[in-house]
Design a protein around this motif. Structure first.
Motif, PDB file in Angstrom:
ATOM      1  N   THR A  43       0.840  -1.184   0.000  1.00 41.90           N
ATOM      2  CA  THR A  43       0.000   0.000   0.000  1.00 41.90           C
ATOM      3  C   THR A  43       0.880   1.241   0.000  1.00 41.90           C
ATOM      4  O   THR A  43       2.047   1.188   0.404  1.00 41.90           O
ATOM      5  CB  THR A  43      -0.922   0.025   1.228  1.00 41.90           C
ATOM      6  N   SER A  76      -0.270   4.748   3.561  1.00 41.87           N
ATOM      7  CA  SER A  76      -1.170   4.108   4.515  1.00 41.87           C
ATOM      8  C   SER A  76      -1.393   4.998   5.733  1.00 41.87           C
ATOM      9  O   SER A  76      -0.488   5.680   6.196  1.00 41.87           O
ATOM     10  CB  SER A  76      -0.593   2.768   4.956  1.00 41.87           C
ATOM     11  N   ILE A  81      -6.803   2.777  -0.674  1.00 43.78           N
ATOM     12  CA  ILE A  81      -6.322   1.645   0.123  1.00 43.78           C
ATOM     13  C   ILE A  81      -7.459   0.675   0.410  1.00 43.78           C
ATOM     14  O   ILE A  81      -7.307  -0.542   0.303  1.00 43.78           O
ATOM     15  CB  ILE A  81      -5.682   2.141   1.428  1.00 43.78           C
ATOM     16  N   GLU A  82      -8.631   1.213   0.770  1.00 44.28           N
ATOM     17  CA  GLU A  82      -9.784   0.349   1.037  1.00 44.28           C
ATOM     18  C   GLU A  82     -10.197  -0.420  -0.208  1.00 44.28           C
ATOM     19  O   GLU A  82     -10.575  -1.599  -0.124  1.00 44.28           O
ATOM     20  CB  GLU A  82     -10.952   1.197   1.547  1.00 44.28           C
ATOM     21  N   MET A 113      -7.654  -3.201  -0.706  1.00 43.36           N
ATOM     22  CA  MET A 113      -7.851  -4.250   0.288  1.00 43.36           C
ATOM     23  C   MET A 113      -9.080  -5.086  -0.040  1.00 43.36           C
ATOM     24  O   MET A 113      -9.105  -6.299   0.206  1.00 43.36           O
ATOM     25  CB  MET A 113      -7.989  -3.638   1.682  1.00 43.36           C
ATOM     26  N   PHE A 121      -0.819  -2.715   6.628  1.00 37.48           N
ATOM     27  CA  PHE A 121      -2.154  -3.257   6.377  1.00 37.48           C
ATOM     28  C   PHE A 121      -2.230  -4.609   7.050  1.00 37.48           C
ATOM     29  O   PHE A 121      -1.224  -5.199   7.437  1.00 37.48           O
ATOM     30  CB  PHE A 121      -2.445  -3.360   4.876  1.00 37.48           C
TER      31      PHE A 121
END
Length: 268
Positions: free
Chosen positions: A100, A103, A126-127, A130, A159
């Protein structure tokens, strides 16, 4: 007696210069990105539309006895759930590279500014990444519940994954955006070298599938190793003369020879 000389017709100079300068002007315009002058409201050039549908046609190596081909639309229409009856008996670890950027640690109260809207919901980049990673691991848990997922990552990347779904393995390297493709190969090599060192200390062996994290596994891939017992390394081919090998999926037999050949073949 004077002899008559043929008249020489003069060629207009302006069209000739224009003819010679047009290729030069065109080549210079290709070197500079389009940027309208201040105060001029012109629409930007339209980018070619990328295809958003599947193209069914001849695949690279189709018809060869030593290459497997995908058939039908099982991944789209009818995803089968794995069971003990179709379990190949081969133990496989899926290995991918994921990191990532920028973060934000959990609980610091900061709101990410780089949000992405999907439907009625907004996510940070990032979400979204993920979510793709979790989908990748969830497909493997359904299709191949006996397999392991190993995520090679930057030690500084922050993460976490659901406990039991995957194992994080930090590997030092340069995971910057511009170097990520090369670093992915280097991380794979470092992982395989470590497995080669551990080979004599581990009872039995398991095979490895090096893959991108944005794929969906819809069937037990252990049949590849069971059907081709003398195959050390399986690569994916594509219809691209410049890059005929796709590093997004590499299957490596978990023997000493298989891991050694995997290190040699994946070296940049």
């Amino acid at each position: 007696m004077a002899t008559l000389r043929p008249r020489i017709r003069a060629v207009p100079l302006r069209p000739v210069l224009l003819f010679l300068l047009v290729p030069l002007i065109y080549s210079v315009s290709r070197l500079h990105p389009w940027s309208p002058e201040k105060g001029v409201c012109l629409p930007p050039p339209t980018a070619p539309k990328r295809p958003d549908h599947l193209v069914l046609g001849p695949a690279a190596g189709q018809g060869r006895h030593d290459r497997l081909q995908c058939h039908g639309l099982k991944a789209l229409n009818n995803i089968g759930i794995s069971s003990d009856r179709n379990y190949s008996g081969e133990h496989i670890s899926f290995v991918t590279v994921f990191t990532t950027y920028g973060s934000v640690p959990d609980g610091d109260g900061k709101v990410p500014s780089d949000t992405v809207t999907v439907g009625n919901h907004s996510y940070s980049k990032i979400e979204r990444s993920m979510a793709i990673l979790n989908t990748f691991t969830n497909f493997i848990k359904v299709s191949m519940p006996r397999s392991n997922v190993i995520i090679l990552t930057d030690p500084d990347s922050k993460f976490s994954v659901n406990q039991g779904s995957a194992t994080l393995m930090p590997i030092e390297g340069n995971y910057s955006r511009g170097n990520l493709m090369l670093q992915r190969i280097k991380s794979y090599i470092a992982f395989l070298e470590q497995k080669l060192v551990e080979f004599d200390r581990v009872e039995g062996f398991n095979h490895f599938v090096l893959t991108d994290s944005d794929i969906a596994v819809v069937d037990d891939l252990g049949h590849i190793f069971k059907k081709y017992p003398h195959c050390h390394l399986a690569l994916t081919f594509r219809n691209n003369k410049g890059q005929p090998l796709n590093s997004g999926f590499v299957a490596i037999r978990g023997t000493r020879d298989g891991i050694t050949n995997g290190i040699l073949q994946t070296s940049p």
